[in-house]
Every structure is written in C-alpha cells, then in structure tokens.
Design a protein around this motif. Structure first.
Motif, PDB file in Angstrom:
ATOM      1  N   GLU A 211       0.769  -1.080   0.163  1.00  0.00           N
ATOM      2  CA  GLU A 211       0.044  -0.491   0.071  1.00  0.00           C
ATOM      3  C   GLU A 211       0.859   1.556  -0.146  1.00  0.00           C
ATOM      4  OE1 GLU A 211      -2.975   2.478   0.049  1.00  0.00           O
ATOM      5  OE2 GLU A 211      -4.066   0.148  -0.095  1.00  0.00           O
ATOM      6  N   GLY A 212       2.178   0.640   0.669  1.00  0.00           N
ATOM      7  CA  GLY A 212       3.263   2.178   0.691  1.00  0.00           C
ATOM      8  C   GLY A 212       3.823   2.495  -1.069  1.00  0.00           C
ATOM      9  N   LEU A 213       3.719   1.451  -1.488  1.00  0.00           N
ATOM     10  CA  LEU A 213       3.785   1.984  -2.828  1.00  0.00           C
ATOM     11  C   LEU A 213       3.181   1.835  -3.596  1.00  0.00           C
ATOM     12  CD1 LEU A 213       6.907  -1.056  -2.772  1.00  0.00           C
ATOM     13  CD2 LEU A 213       7.370   1.440  -2.737  1.00  0.00           C
ATOM     14  N   ARG A 214       1.875   2.167  -3.777  1.00  0.00           N
ATOM     15  CA  ARG A 214       0.764   1.812  -4.071  1.00  0.00           C
ATOM     16  C   ARG A 214      -0.189   3.566  -4.536  1.00  0.00           C
ATOM     17  NH1 ARG A 214      -1.655  -2.315  -3.588  1.00  0.00           N
ATOM     18  NH2 ARG A 214      -2.394  -1.481  -1.829  1.00  0.00           N
ATOM     19  N   GLY A 215      -0.240   4.124  -2.873  1.00  0.00           N
ATOM     20  CA  GLY A 215      -0.324   4.910  -2.842  1.00  0.00           C
ATOM     21  C   GLY A 215       0.388   6.248  -2.222  1.00  0.00           C
ATOM     22  N   ASP A 216      -0.775   7.731  -2.084  1.00  0.00           N
ATOM     23  CA  ASP A 216       0.449   8.401  -1.383  1.00  0.00           C
ATOM     24  C   ASP A 216       0.851   8.705   0.283  1.00  0.00           C
ATOM     25  OD1 ASP A 216       1.639  11.222  -1.326  1.00  0.00           O
ATOM     26  OD2 ASP A 216       0.175  12.183  -1.908  1.00  0.00           O
ATOM     27  N   TRP A 217       1.388   8.239   0.851  1.00  0.00           N
ATOM     28  CA  TRP A 217       1.117   8.556   1.959  1.00  0.00           C
ATOM     29  C   TRP A 217       2.523   9.145   2.855  1.00  0.00           C
ATOM     30  CZ3 TRP A 217      -3.005   6.641   4.470  1.00  0.00           C
ATOM     31  CH2 TRP A 217      -4.024   5.778   3.985  1.00  0.00           C
ATOM     32  N   GLY A 218       3.120   9.884   3.391  1.00  0.00           N
ATOM     33  CA  GLY A 218       3.638  10.031   4.508  1.00  0.00           C
ATOM     34  C   GLY A 218       4.641  10.772   3.497  1.00  0.00           C
ATOM     35  N   ALA A 219       5.646  10.960   3.255  1.00  0.00           N
ATOM     36  CA  ALA A 219       6.276  11.365   2.542  1.00  0.00           C
ATOM     37  C   ALA A 219       6.891  10.892   1.367  1.00  0.00           C
ATOM     38  CB  ALA A 219       8.100  12.187   3.915  1.00  0.00           C
ATOM     39  N   ASN A 220       6.133   9.401   0.999  1.00  0.00           N
ATOM     40  CA  ASN A 220       6.765   8.417   0.313  1.00  0.00           C
ATOM     41  C   ASN A 220       7.843   8.211  -0.226  1.00  0.00           C
ATOM     42  OD1 ASN A 220       3.812   8.569  -0.896  1.00  0.00           O
ATOM     43  ND2 ASN A 220       4.311  10.677  -1.868  1.00  0.00           N
ATOM     44  N   VAL A 221       8.934   8.031   0.468  1.00  0.00           N
ATOM     45  CA  VAL A 221      10.888   7.271   0.686  1.00  0.00           C
ATOM     46  C   VAL A 221      10.202   5.740   0.046  1.00  0.00           C
ATOM     47  CG1 VAL A 221      12.457   7.005   2.636  1.00  0.00           C
ATOM     48  CG2 VAL A 221      10.317   8.641   3.280  1.00  0.00           C
ATOM     49  N   GLY A 222       9.339   5.452   0.246  1.00  0.00           N
ATOM     50  CA  GLY A 222       9.825   3.802  -0.442  1.00  0.00           C
ATOM     51  C   GLY A 222       9.683   4.400  -1.839  1.00  0.00           C
ATOM     52  N   LYS A 223       8.625   4.948  -1.678  1.00  0.00           N
ATOM     53  CA  LYS A 223       8.456   5.355  -3.852  1.00  0.00           C
ATOM     54  C   LYS A 223       9.706   5.593  -3.759  1.00  0.00           C
ATOM     55  CE  LYS A 223       4.382   6.173  -5.145  1.00  0.00           C
ATOM     56  NZ  LYS A 223       2.947   6.730  -4.586  1.00  0.00           N
ATOM     57  N   ILE A 224      10.281   6.732  -3.071  1.00  0.00           N
ATOM     58  CA  ILE A 224      11.278   8.619  -4.201  1.00  0.00           C
ATOM     59  C   ILE A 224      12.255   6.754  -4.639  1.00  0.00           C
ATOM     60  CG2 ILE A 224      12.799   9.470  -2.987  1.00  0.00           C
ATOM     61  CD1 ILE A 224      10.517  10.890  -2.215  1.00  0.00           C
ATOM     62  N   ILE A 225      12.949   5.676  -2.820  1.00  0.00           N
ATOM     63  CA  ILE A 225      14.030   5.219  -3.585  1.00  0.00           C
ATOM     64  C   ILE A 225      13.849   4.606  -4.501  1.00  0.00           C
ATOM     65  CG2 ILE A 225      14.591   2.936  -2.012  1.00  0.00           C
ATOM     66  CD1 ILE A 225      14.188   3.955   0.702  1.00  0.00           C
ATOM     67  N   LEU A 226      12.767   3.812  -5.040  1.00  0.00           N
ATOM     68  CA  LEU A 226      12.580   3.188  -6.280  1.00  0.00           C
ATOM     69  C   LEU A 226      12.290   3.752  -7.579  1.00  0.00           C
ATOM     70  CD1 LEU A 226       9.899   0.018  -5.689  1.00  0.00           C
ATOM     71  CD2 LEU A 226      12.262   0.457  -5.486  1.00  0.00           C
ATOM     72  N   LYS A 227      12.123   5.371  -7.364  1.00  0.00           N
ATOM     73  CA  LYS A 227      12.225   5.940  -8.405  1.00  0.00           C
ATOM     74  C   LYS A 227      13.581   6.524  -8.672  1.00  0.00           C
ATOM     75  CE  LYS A 227      10.829  10.625  -9.812  1.00  0.00           C
ATOM     76  NZ  LYS A 227       9.987  11.393  -9.680  1.00  0.00           N
ATOM     77  N   THR A 228      14.580   6.905  -7.024  1.00  0.00           N
ATOM     78  CA  THR A 228      15.748   6.902  -7.637  1.00  0.00           C
ATOM     79  C   THR A 228      16.546   6.638  -8.166  1.00  0.00           C
ATOM     80  OG1 THR A 228      15.326   9.455  -6.630  1.00  0.00           O
ATOM     81  CG2 THR A 228      17.201   8.663  -6.660  1.00  0.00           C
ATOM     82  N   PHE A 229      16.813   5.338  -7.452  1.00  0.00           N
ATOM     83  CA  PHE A 229      18.007   4.412  -7.568  1.00  0.00           C
ATOM     84  C   PHE A 229      18.078   2.752  -8.617  1.00  0.00           C
ATOM     85  CE2 PHE A 229      18.536   6.229  -3.228  1.00  0.00           C
ATOM     86  CZ  PHE A 229      19.767   6.885  -3.191  1.00  0.00           C
ATOM     87  N   GLY A 230      16.282   2.689  -8.481  1.00  0.00           N
ATOM     88  CA  GLY A 230      15.871   2.066  -9.994  1.00  0.00           C
ATOM     89  C   GLY A 230      15.620   0.432  -9.217  1.00  0.00           C
TER      90      GLY A 230
END
Length: 427
Positions: A211-230
């Motif tokens: 859910e954290g990777l799917r939605g817009d939660w908190g600071a989106n740290v998990g999504k940013i890690i994948l966006k930045t580092f692949g």
C-alpha cells in the motif's frame, strides 16, 4: 551449545507475545485504547476528556495520523477516536473496525473539551485517560508498555488494578536470548508451533508495504527510493521497509504485526527479509526460519534498550533484518554475529525524535547500515574489540548499546522533548 527444551519453549513464547497486530502507530493507539477502556467503564458518552501522558508518549503521538480519522493527528485525536469508535476488547487493534466514523470523531473533537498534560515523574511509558459525564467519571491507566492496563476506576472506585507496570504481558524471559541461541533456535524450532505468528507477520506487513508503494502516504520515501535508485536488489529491500512506514505514519488503516511494541520495527525486521527471500527464490521454511533470526535479534537488542528511548528502534530492527538476510544466505553464527556488530557500529547514534513521516527514511538508513554490515562480513572485514563501543562478543556489544540507549541517552531524550514542545519562532 545446545538449547534445552525449556529454552525452546521460552523463545517460541517470546515470538507469540511480540508478534501481535496493531492498527496505527502504537503510542497514539495505546492512548485510544486507554480512552476506549475509560469510556466503557463510564458507560456513556463523555462530556469531556483529560489525558495525562509521559514525555515519550507525547513525542511519539504528536505528529502521526490516527487511523480511520480522515488524517487527524495527535493525542486529542487519539482520545476522541478511542472514545467514539474504539473497541476496548481489541487492545492495539482498538481502531481496526472504526472505518466510517471520521465525521463523528471530528464532531466530538469540535464539541467536547479534551485536555492534555505531561505526566508527573520520570516514567518513560505512562498514559492516563479520564472521561467525565456530569458528576460521573472514569479513568484508565496504562504503564510500562502499550497494553499493560494497571488501573480502571469509576467514580473513585477501583474496578481493576494489576500488579503494576512490570506485571507484563511479556512473561517469557528475554534475558535468555543470545545471538548464538537465536541461531540455534532458528535451525531447530518446530515451525508448526509458531507458523501462524510468522505467516501473519508476512501477510500483514507485506500488505501495508504494498500500500505504501501504491498510494500517496507520508513522505513517499519507499517510492522515492525506487524512483531514484531503480529496481536494484538493495533498493527493493530498503523501499519495502520504508514504504510500510510511509503508509503507517500517514494513517493507513491496515494492521501491522509489531515487534518490541513498534509497528515500524515490526515492518523493518520483516520486510527486507521477505523481499530478499523473493529475490533468492528461497523456500518458505527457510524464510520463516530467517524471520525467527530477524525478530529475535531485534527483540534481544531492544530488551536492554527498553520500549521507548532516545535511541531509534529502526537501528535495532535494521540490524535484525541484516541478521535474517545473512541466515537466508546460509550464514552461520559467526557470519551473523559479525553482521550484527558491524551494523551496530555504523549507526548506533541515530536518535528517536518521535513518530512521524521521517521514520521511513530512518528505516531505509538502518536497513542500509545492516546491508553494509553484512557485506563487510562477507568480505572478511569486521569492526574489532576496542573500536568505539564495540567489544569482544556480539552479545557484549549489544549490551553496550543497551546501556548507551537506556542510560547514556536519558538526557538526550529530555532535550529532544524540550525541543519538540518549546515554542520557537522561525525565519
């Protein structure tokens, strides 16, 4: 070393005691639990509420969203949610069935007085909620840890009193834990005795991570890690843990399985191991045994630190996760011990300045430290006796960290609370 049958039973009981569900950050949820218990004792909707809480509770409850409140944050919101929609029978899942009550909770907050004040004394974990209706009042007190109700009163009459803050649900003796015994238990445990707890940990914590990777939660740290580092393996491990915290700190109503009283630690101890097992196509039994190593190594560290302190618990859980990953790879006690010592030497100074969205970033950093500690061990490198807080023997180093956190950082904890609550003007 050979574990006795009694020790194996104790270790299994520790896991069953620790791996329990909670919906939302456990400090505001404990407040909601106390409020629900007090309201139940009162027997009617209250006109006003008063919460008296220790500093560490203030620190961890002030900045996180309370589940099923539409994003409301803080102690007052936790009290209102517990009173309006809490089920006192469910303990840390007290708000698990509160969906649909958002507007009623908001109306209660707007129309009732809810006061909050710091508790007197130096207790690290103290929550007292008093609710009043006319001349009648009721009070519930939790002390020591999140579900330890020590007192319920109505109109000054005791309805329930326990033996005190140490009359714990945690009855299994955690002092028996050592890293060597944990590894042996993981090797030899009868999985059927603890499978349900471990499988539930995988299912619940995977769901909130997704859910954290799917939605817009908190600071989106998990999504940013994948966006930045692949999608590299290391990034996936860190993102899986951070995303669960993103959702949890943002008020997601999905339950998590906690470790050492903390959902963030439960997510951190489990999700990197679960993700690594996927990457390695590990069989289910090996994953469950690796989770035993991760969970118990985290609990072992936290036993000396305590439930709440100025020491960020993500460090302990990230270290535990690295131990579990080492075990998944076939690492023996020596490999796991070196991994733990290396990880602790890297980031044992991280402070806990309360539960909030940045916890997800700290989790990512803790997992990264654990992975580096493991990589060092694989390459024959380790931090040695006498280098800083590292001493000979992994359990002795863990003991040093426990003393650092529980005794050495006591003043740090007070200063953090002062900085968080002091009115400051900014530019």
């Amino acid at each position: 070393m050979s574990l006795t049958a009694c020790e194996k039973e104790v270790f299994a009981r520790i896991l069953k005691e620790e791996l329990v569900p909670a919906t939302g950050c456990t400090e505001p949820i404990a407040i909601a639990y106390a409020a629900a218990v007090a309201k139940r004792a009162l027997g009617k909707a209250p006109d006003s509420c008063a919460a008296e809480v220790s500093g560490n509770i203030i620190k961890n409850a002030r900045c996180v969203a309370v589940p099923n409140t539409g994003g409301l944050k803080g102690i007052e919101a936790a009290v209102a949610a517990g009173v309006v929609a809490g089920n006192a029978e469910l303990a840390l899942d007290v708000l698990g069935a509160a969906s649909g009550s958002e507007e009623e909770i908001r109306r209660f907050l707007a129309s009732r007085e809810i006061s909050v004040c710091p508790a007197a004394g130096d207790a690290l974990f103290f929550i007292s909620v008093t609710v009043r209706a006319g001349e009648s009042f009721a009070k519930a007190v939790i002390e020591g840890f999140h579900t330890n109700l020590v007192l319920i009163e109505k109109d000054g009459k005791e309805l329930f009193r326990s033996g005190g803050k140490d009359n714990a649900c945690c009855v299994a003796d955690r002092s028996l834990l050592t890293v060597e015994k944990i590894v042996e238990f993981a090797d030899t445990a009868e999985l059927e005795k603890i499978r349900e707890s471990l499988e539930r940990q995988i299912a619940f914590n995977s769901a909130i991570s997704e859910e954290g990777l799917r939605g817009d939660w908190g600071a989106n740290v998990g999504k940013i890690i994948l966006k930045t580092f692949g999608e590299c393996p290391e990034a996936r491990l860190k993102a899986a843990a951070a995303a669960g915290s993103d959702a949890r700190m943002g008020g997601c109503d999905k339950p998590v399985i906690i470790v050492s009283g903390s959902g963030n630690q439960g997510i951190t101890a489990s999700m990197p191991v679960v993700e690594y097992a996927k990457q390695k196509n590990a069989d289910r039994e090996r994953l469950l045994r690796a989770l035993i190593v991760s969970d118990l190594t985290t609990i072992h560290q936290k036993t000396g630190i305590g439930r709440l302190s100025a020491f960020c618990g993500a460090v302990s859980a990230g270290c535990g996760a690295a131990a579990g990953i080492a075990y998944l790879d076939g690492g023996d006690f020596s490999r796991i011990a070196h991994t733990v010592v290396n990880a602790l030497a890297i980031c044992s100074g991280m402070i806990c300045d309360g539960a909030k969205p940045s916890c997800a970033a700290k989790i990512a950093a803790a997992v990264d430290a654990g992975l580096l500690g493991y990589a060092m061990s694989l390459n024959g490198k380790e931090f040695l006796d006498g280098e800083g807080i590292v001493v000979k023997g992994v359990d002795n180093t863990i003991k040093n960290v426990g003393e650092l956190a529980s005794e050495g950082m006591a003043q740090t904890d007070r200063k953090i609370l002062s900085l968080l609550t002091e009115k400051r003007s900014g530019r």
